[in-house]
Design an enzyme around this catalytic site. Sequence first.
Site, PDB file in Angstrom:
ATOM      1  CG  ASP A  27      -1.765   1.229   1.329  1.00  0.00           C
ATOM      2  OD1 ASP A  27      -1.665   2.111   0.438  1.00  0.00           O
ATOM      3  OD2 ASP A  27      -2.546   1.323   2.296  1.00  0.00           O
ATOM      4  CB  VAL A  28       1.991   3.567  -2.695  1.00  0.00           C
ATOM      5  CG1 VAL A  28       2.522   2.481  -3.595  1.00  0.00           C
ATOM      6  CG2 VAL A  28       0.684   4.151  -3.217  1.00  0.00           C
ATOM      7  CE1 TYR A  73      -1.777  11.539 -13.003  1.00  0.00           C
ATOM      8  CE2 TYR A  73      -1.758  13.182 -14.750  1.00  0.00           C
ATOM      9  CZ  TYR A  73      -1.460  11.907 -14.297  1.00  0.00           C
ATOM     10  OH  TYR A  73      -0.842  11.018 -15.135  1.00  0.00           O
ATOM     11  CE  LYS A 114       1.638  10.735 -12.319  1.00  0.00           C
ATOM     12  NZ  LYS A 114       2.362   9.497 -12.005  1.00  0.00           N
TER      13      LYS A 114
HETATM   14  N1  LIG Z   1      -2.805   5.882 -18.424  1.00  0.00           N
HETATM   15  C1  LIG Z   1      -2.266   7.025 -18.793  1.00  0.00           C
HETATM   16  O1  LIG Z   1      -2.664   7.630 -19.792  1.00  0.00           O
HETATM   17  C2  LIG Z   1      -1.154   7.613 -17.988  1.00  0.00           C
HETATM   18  C3  LIG Z   1      -0.477   8.702 -18.525  1.00  0.00           C
HETATM   19  C4  LIG Z   1       0.563   9.256 -17.804  1.00  0.00           C
HETATM   20  C5  LIG Z   1       0.937   8.713 -16.601  1.00  0.00           C
HETATM   21  N2  LIG Z   1       0.263   7.646 -16.102  1.00  0.00           N
HETATM   22  C6  LIG Z   1       0.708   7.120 -14.825  1.00  0.00           C
HETATM   23  O2  LIG Z   1       1.002   5.752 -14.956  1.00  0.00           O
HETATM   24  C7  LIG Z   1       0.891   5.121 -13.679  1.00  0.00           C
HETATM   25  C8  LIG Z   1       0.027   3.873 -13.827  1.00  0.00           C
HETATM   26  O3  LIG Z   1      -1.307   4.267 -14.106  1.00  0.00           O
HETATM   27  P1  LIG Z   1      -2.291   3.472 -15.076  1.00  0.00           P
HETATM   28  O4  LIG Z   1      -2.711   4.427 -16.111  1.00  0.00           O
HETATM   29  O5  LIG Z   1      -1.729   2.163 -15.438  1.00  0.00           O
HETATM   30  O6  LIG Z   1      -3.554   3.314 -14.128  1.00  0.00           O
HETATM   31  P2  LIG Z   1      -4.123   2.071 -13.339  1.00  0.00           P
HETATM   32  O7  LIG Z   1      -5.249   2.621 -12.542  1.00  0.00           O
HETATM   33  O8  LIG Z   1      -4.408   0.956 -14.262  1.00  0.00           O
HETATM   34  O9  LIG Z   1      -2.921   1.668 -12.393  1.00  0.00           O
HETATM   35  C9  LIG Z   1      -2.658   2.311 -11.184  1.00  0.00           C
HETATM   36  C10 LIG Z   1      -2.188   1.269 -10.219  1.00  0.00           C
HETATM   37  O10 LIG Z   1      -1.893   1.889  -8.962  1.00  0.00           O
HETATM   38  C11 LIG Z   1      -2.359   0.995  -7.967  1.00  0.00           C
HETATM   39  N3  LIG Z   1      -2.603   1.661  -6.700  1.00  0.00           N
HETATM   40  C12 LIG Z   1      -3.538   2.599  -6.419  1.00  0.00           C
HETATM   41  N4  LIG Z   1      -3.493   2.886  -5.119  1.00  0.00           N
HETATM   42  C13 LIG Z   1      -2.523   2.117  -4.572  1.00  0.00           C
HETATM   43  C14 LIG Z   1      -2.017   1.951  -3.263  1.00  0.00           C
HETATM   44  N5  LIG Z   1      -2.512   2.642  -2.227  1.00  0.00           N
HETATM   45  N6  LIG Z   1      -1.004   1.090  -3.063  1.00  0.00           N
HETATM   46  C15 LIG Z   1      -0.510   0.363  -4.094  1.00  0.00           C
HETATM   47  N7  LIG Z   1      -0.945   0.468  -5.353  1.00  0.00           N
HETATM   48  C16 LIG Z   1      -1.945   1.328  -5.584  1.00  0.00           C
HETATM   49  C17 LIG Z   1      -3.672   0.492  -8.536  1.00  0.00           C
HETATM   50  O11 LIG Z   1      -4.106  -0.662  -7.838  1.00  0.00           O
HETATM   51  C18 LIG Z   1      -3.253   0.196  -9.942  1.00  0.00           C
HETATM   52  O12 LIG Z   1      -2.660  -1.081 -10.019  1.00  0.00           O
HETATM   53  C19 LIG Z   1       0.300   6.184 -12.735  1.00  0.00           C
HETATM   54  O13 LIG Z   1       1.345   6.804 -12.031  1.00  0.00           O
HETATM   55  C20 LIG Z   1      -0.306   7.182 -13.712  1.00  0.00           C
HETATM   56  O14 LIG Z   1      -0.393   8.466 -13.164  1.00  0.00           O
HETATM   57  C21 LIG Z   1      -0.781   7.076 -16.767  1.00  0.00           C
END
Ligand SMILES: NC(=O)c1ccc[n+]([C@@H]2O[C@H](COP(=O)([O-])OP(=O)(O)OC[C@H]3O[C@@H](n4cnc5c(N)ncnc54)[C@H](O)[C@@H]3O)[C@@H](O)[C@H]2O)c1
Length: 262
Positions: A72-73, A165, A169
């Site tokens: 849990d982050v 957000y 970032k």
């Molecule tokens: N999808 C996009 O377009 C995009 C673009 C830029 C950056 N990101 C970044 O990429 C990363 C992954 O996001 P994603 O798009 O795959 O979304 P996602 O929601 O599929 O993945 C996010 C993950 O974080 C985990 N998480 C959430 N709360 C948590 C906690 N308390 N402890 C441990 N894990 C936890 C979730 O369970 C999930 O597995 C994030 O940092 C997001 O900001 C995503």
Amino acid sequence: MSVSDYLTHLFSYEDQIVIVIGGTGVLGGALCDGFGKAGGHVVVAGRSEERGLERVKAIQDAGGSAEFITVDVFQRESIQQLRDQVLEKHGKVDVLVNCAGMNAAIPYEEITDEDWDWIMDGNLRSTQIGCQLFAMHMKTQNGGGCILNIGSVPSHLPLSKVFAYSASKAAVVNLTKNVAREYGTQGVRVNAICPGFFPAEQNRKILAPERIEKIMSQTPMDRFGEPQELIGAALLLCSRNAGSFITGADYYVDGGFTANRF
Ligand SMILES: NC(=O)c1ccc[n+]([C@@H]2O[C@H](COP(=O)([O-])OP(=O)(O)OC[C@H]3O[C@@H](n4cnc5c(N)ncnc54)[C@H](O)[C@@H]3O)[C@@H](O)[C@H]2O)c1
């Protein structure tokens, strides 16, 4: 040396331990698959055991090696336990990917302190704790280590509707460069990937049709990214040989979105 030996020398993760925090998510899951196929032992870390075990099975089915550990982050102790558990079992950590993240579109004047803290803690504080706990160990181990953080398009330019957000970032990239500087001579490299737009869980609610249209109008490649399109950049940045002189980088994988806006 044959072509395949040369590419193996540059990009193989054989005998390396790779932890992906948020490996249960869409982008983190794709990165797990990539590190697994490149030969690493992947520790899929996240909150959902069910999704984590599914990912472990997918990696194993593809011929790779993986395990799941809960984390849990929001809890420093939980990230520390993850680190200690992996060190106890494997004796080292070569790569840490900080890929958990959260997002919410809230009108600016309606953002509460709780909303703000949830996103800042989930994206920035968690990345800071991961960097700190792992870098302080990696600098002591043979071969050092590498940390990969996840920025985003607003790491450089704010995005409308997602104020916390965007701020989180931008700070993740600033932190990445500062930690890279701090450990520059100590064998720990720290980089960030900044993905453009990839449909996933955390941004599903934010991607309304009119917003998608606006995003596409500013994306030279005129499409969303596919999660597996992040893998090449991650394998490069974390590679001991191909990435050996890369630290403090923020690497955009965004179909040209940021190039278009600059
Ligand atoms: N999808 C996009 O377009 C995009 C673009 C830029 C950056 N990101 C970044 O990429 C990363 C992954 O996001 P994603 O798009 O795959 O979304 P996602 O929601 O599929 O993945 C996010 C993950 O974080 C985990 N998480 C959430 N709360 C948590 C906690 N308390 N402890 C441990 N894990 C936890 C979730 O369970 C999930 O597995 C994030 O940092 C997001 O900001 C995503």
